[in-house]
Scaffold this active site. Structure first.
Site, PDB file in Angstrom:
ATOM      1  N   ALA A  44       1.257  -1.627   0.063  1.00  0.00           N
ATOM      2  CA  ALA A  44      -0.264  -0.149   0.216  1.00  0.00           C
ATOM      3  C   ALA A  44       0.799   1.590  -0.503  1.00  0.00           C
ATOM      4  CB  ALA A  44      -0.649   0.253   1.660  1.00  0.00           C
ATOM      5  N   HIS A  82      -3.157  -2.062  11.192  1.00  0.00           N
ATOM      6  CA  HIS A  82      -2.415  -3.235  10.888  1.00  0.00           C
ATOM      7  C   HIS A  82      -0.798  -2.983  11.157  1.00  0.00           C
ATOM      8  CE1 HIS A  82      -4.024  -5.795   6.765  1.00  0.00           C
ATOM      9  NE2 HIS A  82      -5.128  -4.991   7.836  1.00  0.00           N
ATOM     10  N   ARG A  94      -0.587  -4.215  15.004  1.00  0.00           N
ATOM     11  CA  ARG A  94      -0.924  -6.001  15.819  1.00  0.00           C
ATOM     12  C   ARG A  94       1.025  -6.102  15.512  1.00  0.00           C
ATOM     13  NH1 ARG A  94      -5.792  -6.556  11.750  1.00  0.00           N
ATOM     14  NH2 ARG A  94      -4.328  -6.943  10.430  1.00  0.00           N
TER      15      ARG A  94
END
Length: 181
Positions: free
Chosen positions: A40, A56, A59
């Site tokens: 991305a 994201h 984590r």
């Protein structure tokens, strides 16, 4: 263009299904140093996208390295070693980043990528989106995206050691329960 079975895992599913979480679990179990490869491109003008990227990132263990590789995946994978676990999230974003390529250019990129997967000694975990489960895109670019991503995941899946479908909060091991076409 076969993919090396012993090194590649493909994790597929629809949006927000838990694909990335399952891939992260597999990477943690690898007992190798993990590099999270984000395809991305961060857009500071899109707060929703920024929030998803931050979720994201929160984590991931602090011991993991993160690399942003929006297009040059094959070149990055080629640098890996047998001690590496590369978690690539996601194939759909990578394909979208390369939609500007002509069909001929895409075929070269695709062949190079699949050949690199076949030759790598790294453990590679690929996250990919399932698209086209009903709606036919109204625009040519949407149809090109759907077709390229579907073809890519099918070619990887045919030869990957493991393929998981994540849906409804469950990971289904497709190689164990499915039949190849």
């Amino acid at each position: 263009m076969a993919v090396a079975k012993n090194q590649v895992t493909l994790v597929l599913g629809p949006a927000n299904s838990g694909k990335s979480e399952w891939a992260e679990k597999l990477a943690k179990q690898s007992n190798h140093p993990v590099t999270y490869v984000a395809t991305a491109i961060a857009d500071p003008n899109d707060p929703g996208w920024q929030k998803k990227l931050q979720k994201h990132a929160s984590r991931r263990p602090t011991s993991w390295q993160t690399q942003e590789i929006p297009t040059a995946l094959a070149e990055f994978i080629a640098q890996g070693t047998a001690q590496d676990c590369l978690l690539i999230d996601s194939l759909g974003t990578w394909v979208a980043n390369l939609l500007v390529e002509t069909e001929a250019e895409w075929e070269v990129t695709l062949t190079h990528f699949l050949d690199t997967l076949q030759q790598t000694s790294s453990q590679v975990i690929l996250v990919g989106e399932e698209t086209g489960w009903g709606v036919i895109p109204a625009y040519k670019s949407g149809r090109v995206f759907r077709d390229r991503l579907g073809n890519l995941t099918r070619q990887i899946g045919e030869n990957a050691a493991e393929v998981y479908l994540i849906t409804g909060g469950y990971a289904l091991p497709l190689k164990a329960i499915g039949y190849p076409l």
